[in-house]
Design a protein around this motif. Structure first.
Motif, PDB file in Angstrom:
ATOM      1  N   VAL A 269     103.743 -27.595  31.736  1.00  0.00           N
ATOM      2  CA  VAL A 269     104.257 -26.720  32.789  1.00  0.00           C
ATOM      3  C   VAL A 269     103.066 -26.313  33.648  1.00  0.00           C
ATOM      4  CG1 VAL A 269     105.465 -24.579  33.344  1.00  0.00           C
ATOM      5  CG2 VAL A 269     106.101 -25.865  31.290  1.00  0.00           C
ATOM      6  N   GLU A 270     103.098 -26.718  34.903  1.00  0.00           N
ATOM      7  CA  GLU A 270     101.990 -26.409  35.820  1.00  0.00           C
ATOM      8  C   GLU A 270     102.384 -25.189  36.647  1.00  0.00           C
ATOM      9  OE1 GLU A 270      98.939 -28.136  35.703  1.00  0.00           O
ATOM     10  OE2 GLU A 270     100.032 -28.646  33.873  1.00  0.00           O
ATOM     11  N   ASP A 271     101.919 -24.031  36.232  1.00  0.00           N
ATOM     12  CA  ASP A 271     102.338 -22.812  36.930  1.00  0.00           C
ATOM     13  C   ASP A 271     101.149 -22.130  37.605  1.00  0.00           C
ATOM     14  OD1 ASP A 271     101.128 -21.913  34.604  1.00  0.00           O
ATOM     15  OD2 ASP A 271     102.556 -20.280  34.278  1.00  0.00           O
ATOM     16  N   ASN A 272     100.255 -22.966  38.147  1.00  0.00           N
ATOM     17  CA  ASN A 272      99.146 -22.392  38.910  1.00  0.00           C
ATOM     18  C   ASN A 272      98.671 -23.428  39.926  1.00  0.00           C
ATOM     19  OD1 ASN A 272      97.287 -20.550  39.779  1.00  0.00           O
ATOM     20  ND2 ASN A 272      96.197 -20.369  37.840  1.00  0.00           N
ATOM     21  N   VAL A 273      97.817 -22.984  40.834  1.00  0.00           N
ATOM     22  CA  VAL A 273      97.250 -23.943  41.804  1.00  0.00           C
ATOM     23  C   VAL A 273      95.734 -24.010  41.652  1.00  0.00           C
ATOM     24  CG1 VAL A 273      99.068 -24.023  43.537  1.00  0.00           C
ATOM     25  CG2 VAL A 273      97.441 -22.131  43.585  1.00  0.00           C
ATOM     26  N   ASP A 274      95.293 -23.889  40.437  1.00  0.00           N
ATOM     27  CA  ASP A 274      93.872 -24.092  40.148  1.00  0.00           C
ATOM     28  C   ASP A 274      93.590 -25.593  40.248  1.00  0.00           C
ATOM     29  OD1 ASP A 274      91.465 -24.660  38.867  1.00  0.00           O
ATOM     30  OD2 ASP A 274      91.666 -22.988  37.468  1.00  0.00           O
TER      31      ASP A 274
ATOM     32  N   ALA B 256      92.940 -31.988  35.735  1.00  0.00           N
ATOM     33  CA  ALA B 256      93.011 -32.144  34.275  1.00  0.00           C
ATOM     34  C   ALA B 256      94.365 -32.731  33.870  1.00  0.00           C
ATOM     35  CB  ALA B 256      92.789 -30.797  33.595  1.00  0.00           C
ATOM     36  N   LEU B 257      95.432 -32.301  34.531  1.00  0.00           N
ATOM     37  CA  LEU B 257      96.758 -32.862  34.225  1.00  0.00           C
ATOM     38  C   LEU B 257      96.761 -34.355  34.544  1.00  0.00           C
ATOM     39  CD1 LEU B 257      99.858 -32.453  33.555  1.00  0.00           C
ATOM     40  CD2 LEU B 257     100.164 -32.346  36.034  1.00  0.00           C
ATOM     41  N   LEU B 258      96.253 -34.688  35.729  1.00  0.00           N
ATOM     42  CA  LEU B 258      96.267 -36.091  36.148  1.00  0.00           C
ATOM     43  C   LEU B 258      95.389 -36.962  35.246  1.00  0.00           C
ATOM     44  CD1 LEU B 258      96.250 -35.434  39.989  1.00  0.00           C
ATOM     45  CD2 LEU B 258      98.179 -36.254  38.612  1.00  0.00           C
ATOM     46  N   ASP B 259      94.433 -36.334  34.579  1.00  0.00           N
ATOM     47  CA  ASP B 259      93.601 -37.076  33.629  1.00  0.00           C
ATOM     48  C   ASP B 259      94.368 -37.461  32.363  1.00  0.00           C
ATOM     49  OD1 ASP B 259      91.331 -37.082  35.174  1.00  0.00           O
ATOM     50  OD2 ASP B 259      90.433 -35.319  34.219  1.00  0.00           O
ATOM     51  N   VAL B 260      95.419 -36.709  32.035  1.00  0.00           N
ATOM     52  CA  VAL B 260      96.088 -36.989  30.749  1.00  0.00           C
ATOM     53  C   VAL B 260      97.501 -37.570  30.877  1.00  0.00           C
ATOM     54  CG1 VAL B 260      94.743 -35.285  29.435  1.00  0.00           C
ATOM     55  CG2 VAL B 260      96.920 -34.576  30.481  1.00  0.00           C
TER      56      VAL B 260
ATOM     57  N   GLN C  68     102.055 -28.275  44.790  1.00  0.00           N
ATOM     58  CA  GLN C  68     102.071 -29.223  43.665  1.00  0.00           C
ATOM     59  C   GLN C  68     102.951 -30.418  44.001  1.00  0.00           C
ATOM     60  OE1 GLN C  68     103.521 -26.569  40.720  1.00  0.00           O
ATOM     61  NE2 GLN C  68     101.487 -25.947  40.041  1.00  0.00           N
ATOM     62  N   TYR C  69     104.118 -30.106  44.585  1.00  0.00           N
ATOM     63  CA  TYR C  69     105.044 -31.191  44.941  1.00  0.00           C
ATOM     64  C   TYR C  69     104.370 -32.176  45.901  1.00  0.00           C
ATOM     65  CZ  TYR C  69     108.430 -33.905  47.410  1.00  0.00           C
ATOM     66  OH  TYR C  69     109.056 -34.979  47.985  1.00  0.00           O
ATOM     67  N   LEU C  70     103.686 -31.641  46.929  1.00  0.00           N
ATOM     68  CA  LEU C  70     103.060 -32.515  47.931  1.00  0.00           C
ATOM     69  C   LEU C  70     102.017 -33.435  47.288  1.00  0.00           C
ATOM     70  CD1 LEU C  70     102.704 -29.898  50.804  1.00  0.00           C
ATOM     71  CD2 LEU C  70     104.072 -31.993  50.896  1.00  0.00           C
ATOM     72  N   ILE C  71     101.234 -32.858  46.385  1.00  0.00           N
ATOM     73  CA  ILE C  71     100.185 -33.658  45.730  1.00  0.00           C
ATOM     74  C   ILE C  71     100.822 -34.746  44.855  1.00  0.00           C
ATOM     75  CG2 ILE C  71      98.328 -33.546  44.001  1.00  0.00           C
ATOM     76  CD1 ILE C  71      97.827 -30.630  45.171  1.00  0.00           C
ATOM     77  N   ILE C  72     101.783 -34.332  44.056  1.00  0.00           N
ATOM     78  CA  ILE C  72     102.396 -35.284  43.118  1.00  0.00           C
ATOM     79  C   ILE C  72     103.194 -36.355  43.862  1.00  0.00           C
ATOM     80  CG2 ILE C  72     104.163 -35.480  41.295  1.00  0.00           C
ATOM     81  CD1 ILE C  72     101.401 -34.392  40.334  1.00  0.00           C
ATOM     82  N   SER C  73     103.929 -35.957  44.898  1.00  0.00           N
ATOM     83  CA  SER C  73     104.760 -36.965  45.576  1.00  0.00           C
ATOM     84  C   SER C  73     103.877 -38.016  46.263  1.00  0.00           C
ATOM     85  CB  SER C  73     105.749 -36.325  46.554  1.00  0.00           C
ATOM     86  OG  SER C  73     105.056 -35.599  47.523  1.00  0.00           O
ATOM     87  N   LYS C  74     102.724 -37.594  46.776  1.00  0.00           N
ATOM     88  CA  LYS C  74     101.798 -38.570  47.401  1.00  0.00           C
ATOM     89  C   LYS C  74     101.322 -39.575  46.327  1.00  0.00           C
ATOM     90  CE  LYS C  74      98.216 -39.783  50.321  1.00  0.00           C
ATOM     91  NZ  LYS C  74      97.938 -41.088  49.763  1.00  0.00           N
ATOM     92  N   ILE C  75     100.950 -39.024  45.168  1.00  0.00           N
ATOM     93  CA  ILE C  75     100.472 -39.913  44.086  1.00  0.00           C
ATOM     94  C   ILE C  75     101.585 -40.881  43.666  1.00  0.00           C
ATOM     95  CG2 ILE C  75      99.799 -39.906  41.637  1.00  0.00           C
ATOM     96  CD1 ILE C  75      98.224 -37.297  42.308  1.00  0.00           C
TER      97      ILE C  75
END
Ligand code: PA5
Length: 469
Positions: free
Chosen positions: A122-127, A133-137, A160-167
């Motif tokens: 659950v990614e509940d921050n924008v750190d 770190a999430l993308l690493d695992v 978060q959505y923008l980053i993930i959808s681009k990936i």
């Protein structure tokens, strides 16, 4: 077969007979509050299913949604290695609490054959470090992302959505849409527009269900089902608690009694509510409670527009860990708290303490006991220490931690919050303080429509270096 045992709310140590006359309440105090208790009860009863109290109906009105969730979760379990929730506040804390309560405490580290469900994040921050770190695992190609936002515009979640959808788009092209499930409002916000454009599978958060009251709708139910949690038992537990709390007599209605006692405590200056479960599985339940209690009851004005500045600051603690950290303060510090202990009668594991120190009696006394006996003794000891020092405390007993008891517990807290808000005569279901922060963020980052807010922020008194050392 899930055991269906009622949870018990024990308020002995809120009473003067146990905790002492200076702090505790009497049967007379409870009787004297009969009229306001009746009023609070009637208000909540009248509000059921109306306005922002749509959540009261969730235990029973989601038959079709539940079928859709079960079918969707089955596919996710079959086809994906990881399931990631993108959301914050009420769109994250409930899924996290249920995951911690009902899954293996090291779920993600288990081999797939034992886990039987995707890894869960659950990614509940924008750190930014956390995102990397999430993308690493995870492998995005084998991950389902559940974007959860009621408003469909929360900066953190949309970022978060923008980053993930681009990936995902880069990795999968058009097929990226089969890796996103949107849980949002059907009628408002931007996520629903995006979901329609991109063809995402969607689940809806009903209009009358606010973020912190949303765990029983698809916000909580989809992640739970993906994890293999029995959501029918969870909803049945909530309904079971709801039925118990439909009685107007507070001595027979646990949520109403718990609310009344906290209200009386607040009136006598107890402005801190400590939530202290004696179980790691319930650690994040305390986080979920903190949002529910803090955001619902911390209000500047009452329903008549009077300035009241009410609320109890929620504090999370973990038994026994915080016995070695916070409990000194709770037993000897100011008389400004109510401590709620949560104990578990039957942990899912029993661990014996082996022999090994026969020649050292001060260690040997532990041998032959179980960790279960130790944690139970420590909970009793904390309860004793609090009571002996005249500190208001109450205790919730869970027979087991399972889907049915979690449904009961979460619904108990939601109802207790609603009743307490009614006692305080406030709007329990709004969050102007949170909205103010969201609006300031939009203004600072130049969102159209927030120019006035940006001006206001820019005109605030500049900080002086004199006070930065
Ligand atoms: O309880 C609430 O309403 C809030 O804490 C929200 O859950 C939180 O701000 C996230 O909002 P949203 O779901 O609209 O992204």
């Amino acid at each position: 077969m899930i055991k269906k045992v009622p949870i018990r709310f024990d308020y002995n140590n809120m009473m003067a007979d146990y905790v002492g006359d200076c702090q505790g309440f009497t049967d007379k105090d409870i009787a004297a509050a009969k009229a306001i208790t009746k009023k609070a009860f009637e208000e909540v009863k009248a509000g059921r299913g109306q306005g922002m109290m749509g959540w009261t109906e969730l235990p029973t009105n989601q038959k079709e949604v539940v079928s859709d969730i079960i079918a969707t979760a089955k596919e996710v379990r079959k086809n994906f290695d990881s399931f990631v929730v993108l959301g914050i506040g009420g769109s994250a804390l409930g899924p996290m609490a249920l995951f911690q309560a009902l899954c293996h405490l090291h779920h993600n580290e288990l081999p797939k054959s034992k886990r039987k469900a995707p890894k869960f994040y659950v990614e509940d921050n924008v750190d930014p470090e956390r995102m990397v770190a999430l993308l690493d695992v995870i492998d995005p190609k084998k991950t389902m992302f559940n974007v959860i936002t009621k408003s469909g515009s929360t900066s953190e979640t949309m970022t978060q959505y923008l980053i993930i959808s681009k990936i995902l788009k880069d990795a999968l092209g058009k097929d990226f849409s089969s890796h996103v499930i949107a849980t949002t409002s059907e009628s408002k916000g931007n996520l629903i527009k995006i979901a329609k454009q991109e063809g995402f599978k969607t689940f809806f958060i009903p209009d009358g269900v606010g973020g912190r009251f949303s765990e029983l709708c698809p916000v909580g139910l989809l992640p739970a089902t993906v994890l293999g949690i029995d959501i029918k038992a969870f909803l049945a537990g909530a309904k079971f608690m709801d039925d118990r709390c439909k009685k107007p007599d507070a001595t027979k209605n646990p949520a109403l009694m718990a609310a009344l006692l906290q209200f009386l405590a607040m009136k006598s200056g107890k402005n801190i509510s400590v939530m202290m479960p004696y179980a790691d599985s319930l650690k994040l339940m305390a986080d979920w409670y903190c949002q529910l209690w803090g955001e619902s009851l911390g209000k500047a004005i009452d329903l008549d527009g009077n300035k009241v500045f009410v609320g109890q600051t929620p504090v999370k603690a973990l038994g026994v860990t915080d016995q070695h950290s916070q409990v000194q303060l709770y037993t000897e510090g100011p008389f400004d708290k109510v401590v709620t202990l949560i104990s578990v009668d039957n942990y899912r594991e029993t661990v014996s303490i082996p022999d090994g120190c026969a020649d050292i009696p001060a260690v040997n006394f532990l041998c032959g006991h179980t960790m279960n006996e130790l944690i139970d003794a420590e909970c009793n000891a904390t309860e004793y220490a609090l009571t002996r020092s005249g500190r208001l405390n109450n205790r919730i007993y869970l027979n087991d931690v399972n889907a049915f008891s979690m449904g009961q517990l979460m619904f108990f807290f939601m109802l207790q919050t609603a009743y307490t808000g009614a006692f305080l005569h406030i709007d329990t279901f709004n969050q102007p303080g949170v909205e103010e922060g969201k609006n300031a963020t939009y203004a600072l980052l130049g969102r159209a429509g927030y120019e006035e807010k940006a001006k206001e922020l820019n005109s605030k008194k500049k900080k002086t270096d004199n006070y930065i050392i």
